[in-house]
Design a protein around this motif. Structure first.
Motif, short mmCIF file in Angstrom:
data_model
loop_
_atom_site.label_atom_id
_atom_site.label_comp_id
_atom_site.label_asym_id
_atom_site.label_seq_id
_atom_site.Cartn_x
_atom_site.Cartn_y
_atom_site.Cartn_z
N VAL A 130 14.26 3.16 4.12
CA VAL A 130 13.38 3.43 2.97
C VAL A 130 12.13 4.15 3.43
O VAL A 130 11.51 3.79 4.44
N HIS A 131 11.78 5.17 2.68
CA HIS A 131 10.58 5.94 2.98
C HIS A 131 9.75 6.06 1.72
O HIS A 131 10.27 6.47 0.67
N ALA A 184 9.85 7.06 -3.66
CA ALA A 184 10.70 6.31 -2.74
C ALA A 184 11.99 7.06 -2.46
O ALA A 184 12.60 7.60 -3.38
N SER A 185 12.37 7.08 -1.21
CA SER A 185 13.65 7.68 -0.83
C SER A 185 14.37 6.72 0.12
O SER A 185 13.75 5.83 0.72
N GLY A 186 15.68 6.90 0.21
CA GLY A 186 16.47 6.05 1.10
C GLY A 186 16.81 4.69 0.52
O GLY A 186 17.35 3.84 1.22
N THR A 231 19.84 -0.24 -7.08
CA THR A 231 19.33 0.30 -8.33
C THR A 231 18.02 -0.35 -8.76
O THR A 231 17.09 0.32 -9.20
N LYS A 232 17.99 -1.67 -8.67
CA LYS A 232 16.81 -2.40 -9.13
C LYS A 232 16.04 -2.96 -7.95
O LYS A 232 16.62 -3.52 -7.02
N ASN A 272 12.91 7.78 -8.77
CA ASN A 272 12.56 6.63 -7.92
C ASN A 272 11.07 6.66 -7.57
O ASN A 272 10.67 6.45 -6.43
N THR A 273 10.28 6.93 -8.60
CA THR A 273 8.85 7.09 -8.40
C THR A 273 8.09 6.14 -9.32
O THR A 273 8.44 5.99 -10.48
#
Length: 125
Positions: free
Chosen positions: A2-3, A24-26, A30-31, A77-78
């Motif tokens: 996760v980044h 968020a990436s990686g 989903t939740k 994912n922000t």
């Protein structure tokens, strides 16, 4: 892995506004929970706002209720933190953090596994 990348910090006068973003990436689930923390020089890191991504739950520290709003863009994912009516005591480095499961009080930094690098917010006249 996760980044998290925060952006949007800066300097404003009292009463001003800023909007922070945390991308968020990686993340493969989903939740998850995403929180904003802040840390002023010489002080402990404190939880400011929490959101359940792809869910319908938010929470705020009493010090920011009515002034800050946390929101999400699930497609990106922000998470965002809209900060209005900023006060000098809001001056701090702001961090976002995530965890899939919340097993501690949400305001405790130990509840989160992944952290961003922080973005500075300065409120001064």
């Amino acid at each position: 892995q996760v980044h998290l990348v925060e952006s949007g910090g800066g300097s404003v006068q009292p009463g001003g506004a800023l909007r922070l973003s945390c991308a968020a990436s990686g993340i493969t689930y989903t939740k998850f929970y995403m929180a904003w923390f802040r840390q002023a020089p010489g002080k402990e890191r404190e939880g400011v706002a929490l959101i359940y991504m792809n869910g319908d739950f938010t929470n705020y520290d009493d010090s920011v209720k009515g002034r800050f709003t946390i929101s999400q863009d699930n497609a990106k994912n922000t998470a965002y933190l809209q900060m209005n009516n900023l006060k000098p005591e809001d001056t701090a480095t702001y961090y976002c953090a995530t965890t899939q499961f919340l097993r501690e009080l949400w305001t405790r930094p130990v509840a989160y596994r992944d952290w961003g690098q922080g973005t500075e917010v300065t409120v001064s006249s």
